[in-house]
Design an enzyme around this catalytic site. Structure first.
Site, short mmCIF file in Angstrom:
data_model
loop_
_atom_site.label_atom_id
_atom_site.label_comp_id
_atom_site.label_asym_id
_atom_site.label_seq_id
_atom_site.Cartn_x
_atom_site.Cartn_y
_atom_site.Cartn_z
CE LYS A 13 -2.71 -0.26 3.87
NZ LYS A 13 -1.73 -2.45 4.66
NE ARG A 88 -3.84 -0.87 9.87
CZ ARG A 88 -3.12 -0.37 9.59
NH1 ARG A 88 -3.46 0.64 8.09
NH2 ARG A 88 -1.79 -1.75 9.60
NE ARG A 127 7.25 -3.96 5.63
CZ ARG A 127 6.69 -3.60 6.26
NH1 ARG A 127 5.49 -3.05 4.60
NH2 ARG A 127 5.58 -3.21 7.10
NE ARG A 138 6.18 -1.13 9.41
CZ ARG A 138 5.13 -1.21 9.16
NH1 ARG A 138 4.93 -0.60 7.97
NH2 ARG A 138 4.09 -0.97 9.90
NE ARG A 149 1.78 -4.74 10.80
CZ ARG A 149 2.75 -5.13 10.51
NH1 ARG A 149 4.14 -5.74 10.67
NH2 ARG A 149 3.20 -4.19 9.03
P1 ADP Z 1 0.62 -2.57 7.74
O1 ADP Z 1 0.21 -1.84 7.12
O2 ADP Z 1 1.58 -2.81 7.45
O3 ADP Z 1 0.53 -2.90 8.48
P2 ADP Z 1 0.78 0.77 8.97
O4 ADP Z 1 2.23 1.25 8.78
O5 ADP Z 1 -0.02 0.71 7.70
O6 ADP Z 1 1.24 -0.50 8.70
O7 ADP Z 1 0.57 0.59 10.35
C1 ADP Z 1 1.57 0.44 11.54
C2 ADP Z 1 0.74 -0.14 12.95
O8 ADP Z 1 0.11 1.84 12.99
C3 ADP Z 1 -0.40 -0.52 12.78
O9 ADP Z 1 0.16 -1.99 12.58
C4 ADP Z 1 -1.78 0.10 14.19
O10 ADP Z 1 -1.06 -0.49 15.05
C5 ADP Z 1 -1.38 1.54 13.79
N1 ADP Z 1 -1.97 1.98 12.63
C6 ADP Z 1 -2.37 2.61 11.05
N2 ADP Z 1 -2.70 3.26 10.64
C7 ADP Z 1 -4.01 2.98 11.78
C8 ADP Z 1 -5.40 3.12 11.87
N3 ADP Z 1 -6.20 3.87 10.58
N4 ADP Z 1 -6.04 2.37 13.00
C9 ADP Z 1 -5.50 2.45 14.01
N5 ADP Z 1 -3.82 1.86 14.65
C10 ADP Z 1 -3.12 1.78 12.95
#
Ligand code: ADP
Length: 207
Positions: A13, A88, A127, A138, A149
């Site tokens: 994404k 999400r 990654r 990360r 996750r």
């Molecule tokens: P990925 O899609 O690879 O899991 P992101 O960078 O989008 O990674 O998100 C990393 C973390 O940030 C998530 O696991 C969560 O803890 C938090 N996070 C990101 N976006 C949201 C959201 N919309 N609602 C709640 N937590 C979020």
């Protein structure tokens, strides 16, 4: 263009969001990136979010929704936006819909990147990110947090696919192959930019 990019961790994404947003002249807004910037800046928001992120859990909706509202109120998001990682959860999607409604807008499209789970695990475990000239993993890409996750995605985020399908907004594309191939599919699924931005008179085009 007001678009949401949906897809599991590891679907690509972030990469696609940057490219597509650049092509369409709108900001790519990644809630994960905003949280990570706050964690490294040791802000109050970062301290709140860190525990959830490290555990592979979602940051509570209240915190996330108000952060996104503030970001969408910034001037660069007036022309549109591409949201990566938000919404999400169904409540986040409902809050987004009502926030946009207040501004007289709606979403144009929700693009879902589809990848099978074995491939996601492979991608996430290998990654690395470039930080200050060093390739690092990360914090939440260790195998146990990756599993958590993906589970959280299935439970809380995957239902958004049906939510947006019912709303008539969903387009699904296979997020496999090269970055360029995925971008081409994504741009095709998003269609041409609307006439209001390509036509300087602002008149709807006849046809
Ligand atoms: P990925 O899609 O690879 O899991 P992101 O960078 O989008 O990674 O998100 C990393 C973390 O940030 C998530 O696991 C969560 O803890 C938090 N996070 C990101 N976006 C949201 C959201 N919309 N609602 C709640 N937590 C979020």
């Amino acid at each position: 263009m007001r678009v949401v990019l949906l897809g599991p961790p590891g679907a690509g994404k972030g990469t696609q969001a940057q490219i597509i947003a650049g092509r369409r002249g709108v900001p790519a807004i990644s809630t994960g990136d905003i949280f990570r910037a706050n964690v490294s800046g040791q802000t109050e928001l970062g301290l709140l979010a860190k525990g959830f992120m490290d555990a592979g859990e979602l940051v509570p909706d209240e915190i996330t929704v108000s952060m996104v509202r503030d970001r969408l109120a910034e001037p660069d998001a007036k022309v549109g936006f591409l949201l990566d990682g938000f919404p999400r959860t169904i409540p986040q999607a409902e809050r987004l819909r009502s926030s946009l409604q207040e501004l007289g807008h709606g979403l144009d499209r929700v693009l879902e990147l589809v990848v099978d789970e074995d491939e996601l695990v492979r991608r996430l475990s290998s990654r690395r990110m470039l930080v200050d000239g060093q390739w690092v993993q990360r914090d939440d890409d260790d195998p146990e947090t990756v599993r958590r996750r993906l589970h959280v995605y299935q439970e809380q985020t995957a239902p958004l696919s049906g939510f947006y399908e019912t709303a008539g907004l969903l387009a699904r594309i296979a997020a496999v192959g090269s970055v360029e191939e995925v971008t081409a599919r994504a741009l095709a699924a998003l269609g041409q930019p609307g006439p209001e931005r390509s036509d300087p008179t602002g008149q709807p085009s006849a046809g």
